[in-house]
Design a protein around this motif. Sequence first.
Motif, PDB file in Angstrom:
ATOM      1  N   PRO A 319       0.688  -1.168   0.041  1.00  0.00           N
ATOM      2  CA  PRO A 319      -0.167  -0.060   0.136  1.00  0.00           C
ATOM      3  C   PRO A 319       0.851   1.437   0.037  1.00  0.00           C
ATOM      4  O   PRO A 319       1.914   1.278   0.662  1.00  0.00           O
ATOM      5  N   SER A 320       0.551   2.248  -0.714  1.00  0.00           N
ATOM      6  CA  SER A 320       1.126   3.499  -0.587  1.00  0.00           C
ATOM      7  C   SER A 320       0.760   4.227   0.779  1.00  0.00           C
ATOM      8  O   SER A 320      -0.305   4.449   1.338  1.00  0.00           O
ATOM      9  N   GLY A 321       1.970   4.785   1.306  1.00  0.00           N
ATOM     10  CA  GLY A 321       1.845   5.258   2.595  1.00  0.00           C
ATOM     11  C   GLY A 321       2.042   6.694   2.451  1.00  0.00           C
ATOM     12  O   GLY A 321       2.035   7.166   1.391  1.00  0.00           O
ATOM     13  N   PRO A 322       2.124   7.451   3.502  1.00  0.00           N
ATOM     14  CA  PRO A 322       2.158   9.098   3.653  1.00  0.00           C
ATOM     15  C   PRO A 322       3.333   9.607   2.746  1.00  0.00           C
ATOM     16  O   PRO A 322       3.040  10.820   2.219  1.00  0.00           O
ATOM     17  N   VAL A 323       4.043   9.079   2.385  1.00  0.00           N
ATOM     18  CA  VAL A 323       5.181   9.731   1.290  1.00  0.00           C
ATOM     19  C   VAL A 323       4.612   9.510  -0.204  1.00  0.00           C
ATOM     20  O   VAL A 323       5.187  10.184  -0.932  1.00  0.00           O
ATOM     21  N   GLY A 324       3.416   8.781  -0.441  1.00  0.00           N
ATOM     22  CA  GLY A 324       2.891   8.961  -1.494  1.00  0.00           C
ATOM     23  C   GLY A 324       3.106   7.731  -2.557  1.00  0.00           C
ATOM     24  O   GLY A 324       2.679   7.514  -3.581  1.00  0.00           O
ATOM     25  N   HIS A 325       3.582   6.789  -2.202  1.00  0.00           N
ATOM     26  CA  HIS A 325       4.012   5.535  -2.887  1.00  0.00           C
ATOM     27  C   HIS A 325       4.436   4.382  -1.911  1.00  0.00           C
ATOM     28  O   HIS A 325       4.744   4.556  -0.620  1.00  0.00           O
ATOM     29  N   PRO A 326       4.419   3.120  -2.244  1.00  0.00           N
ATOM     30  CA  PRO A 326       4.904   2.024  -1.587  1.00  0.00           C
ATOM     31  C   PRO A 326       6.637   2.194  -1.336  1.00  0.00           C
ATOM     32  O   PRO A 326       7.116   2.748  -2.088  1.00  0.00           O
ATOM     33  N   VAL A 327       7.016   1.659  -0.361  1.00  0.00           N
ATOM     34  CA  VAL A 327       8.352   1.574  -0.038  1.00  0.00           C
ATOM     35  C   VAL A 327       8.863   0.035   0.695  1.00  0.00           C
ATOM     36  O   VAL A 327       7.982  -0.224   1.441  1.00  0.00           O
ATOM     37  N   SER A 328       9.628  -0.517  -0.079  1.00  0.00           N
ATOM     38  CA  SER A 328      10.247  -1.839   0.336  1.00  0.00           C
ATOM     39  C   SER A 328      11.558  -1.602   0.751  1.00  0.00           C
ATOM     40  O   SER A 328      12.253  -0.998   0.316  1.00  0.00           O
ATOM     41  N   LEU A 329      11.734  -2.510   1.703  1.00  0.00           N
ATOM     42  CA  LEU A 329      13.229  -2.695   1.970  1.00  0.00           C
ATOM     43  C   LEU A 329      13.992  -3.611   0.852  1.00  0.00           C
ATOM     44  O   LEU A 329      13.211  -4.341   0.371  1.00  0.00           O
ATOM     45  N   TYR A 330      15.163  -3.117   0.683  1.00  0.00           N
ATOM     46  CA  TYR A 330      15.829  -3.606  -0.291  1.00  0.00           C
ATOM     47  C   TYR A 330      17.115  -4.252   0.054  1.00  0.00           C
ATOM     48  O   TYR A 330      18.100  -3.827   0.540  1.00  0.00           O
ATOM     49  N   ASN A 331      16.972  -5.594  -0.230  1.00  0.00           N
ATOM     50  CA  ASN A 331      18.155  -6.490   0.227  1.00  0.00           C
ATOM     51  C   ASN A 331      18.925  -7.167  -0.941  1.00  0.00           C
ATOM     52  O   ASN A 331      18.387  -7.317  -1.981  1.00  0.00           O
TER      53      ASN A 331
END
Length: 450
Positions: A319-331
Motif C-alpha cells: 500500500p502507498s503510505g504517507p510519502v505517496g507511494h509504496p516503500v520496500s526494504l531492499y536487500n
Amino acid sequence: MSLRRPSIRRALTATLAACMIGVTGCSSQAGGKTSIDYWLWDANQLPSYAKCIAKFEDKNPDINVRINQLGWSDYWTKLTASFVADSAPDVFTNHLGRYPELVKLGVLQPLDELPELKSIKDTDYEPGLAKLWTGSDGHRYGVPKDYDTVSIMYDKTKLQAAGITDAELASATWNPTDGGSFEKILAKLTVDKNGKRGDQKGFDKTNVKQYGLGVDKNFDYTGQTNWSPFALSTGWYYTNKPTWGTEFNYDNQQFQNSLGWYVGLSKKGYMPRYGQFGQSVTTDQQLASGQVALSLNGSWMLRTYANLKTVKLGISPLPSGPVGHPVSLYNGLGDSISKFSKHKTEAAKLVAFLGSDDCQNIVGTDAVVFPARPAGTAKAIETYRQKGLDVTPFTDRVKKGQTALYPLVYHGSEISSLMQPTLDSVWIGSTPVSALTGVNTKVNAILAEK
C-alpha cells in the motif's frame, strides 16, 4: 590457512562453543586442477548455481569447484566454525546482516584488491546493490548475486468473495492513524466462525476463521516482511544515514506509531496473535490452508507461492503510505572470499563469473530469485510471465526508486539480541511501543563501540 591474529580466533571461538564437528572446506590441488570450495544456503538456488559452476569449469578447465549447501542456521554456525578450524570455504554466499561483523573480525578478503575483480563497476548491477557491499572503509566485500523486495501475495478467490477487486488492492493507501483503505480491505477479508466479516456488526474478533493478513514469525529489528513496509512508507529510516549509520531511530514517533498500528491488527482480529501458529507454520502455509487472505513476503519466496496448489495466486504492490507511494526494504546477497583462501586467483575468477551475465542469465531464466544484473531480472520476469504470473510489483519498486536500503551496521547480532525481547513484548501486548525509546538508547551505545 591460519587465523593470523589471536584476537580474531578468540572472538570467533567465543561465539561457537562446540560447533566444530561436520565442518568441511579447504581448497586443494589434485590431478593438475586447483580445487576450491563454494558454500551457499538456499537449496532452491542450488540447481541454478550448479549449472553456472559447470559452465565456469568448462571455461576454466584447470579449476574444480566443490559445492556445499547447508540450511540457514547450520550455514552460519558452520561457516563461523570453519574460520576457527582453518577450513573456511574459498567462496561463500554472504548476507548484508552478517558481513559487517565478518569484516570487523578480519576474515573477509577486500575484493577490490584482487586483479580479477578490479574491473567490477557499481553500474553493472541494479541501482544501489553494489553500494551495499562496500564497507565503511571503502573496500568491496561482496559481488552482488541477487536482490529482494517485498510485496503482497494473495488468494484471488478470497478477494472476489469479499467483493474486492485486484485494482482496489493494488491502489490501497495506508497511514498509521486509521490504516487507510488498506485496513478497510483487511477488515473485509477477515471472517469469524459465524461468517461475519471484520467490517460487519457482530464480528467476533476472538473467534476468527480467516484473517485478513498473515503473520511472519521473523519479527525482528529490521521487520523485513512484517512492519517495515509501513514504517518506511512514512519517510522513517532505521538509522541516521542510508548506510553505516551511527544512530538508530527506534525512538522516532513515526516508527512507534507504525509499529503500534501493525501489532494492533491482532487486537482487532484482522491478523493472528503472537505465537498463534507457532514457529513452524509459515506465511505461505497460512495462505495455502485458507487461514489468511493476504501475505506479506519477499521475492525469494516467489517460487514457493507460485507452486501452491490451493491458491489462485495474485501479487500486488504494497500500500502507498504517507510519502505517496509504496516503500520496500531492499536487500541483496553477495559472494565473498575468505581472507585465508590459498587460491584467491581462482576464487576471484569464480566470484567474477557468478556475478556476470553468463551466470545471472541462467539464474534469471530459472526464476528462483531476481538476479542482481538487469538482464537476469528481465529473464526472470519473462519466465514468470510465461507461467501467467505478473511479478512486476516486486521489480517495480527498484525500477521506480521506491526502496530503502537494508540497514548496514556493525554489532548486528548484539543489537538484535538486545531488541528482540522488547519487540516480542510489544507484539504480545505486554509492553507499550514507547518502551523502544529506552532500548534505542542502549542500541546506540552498542553502535558507538569501536
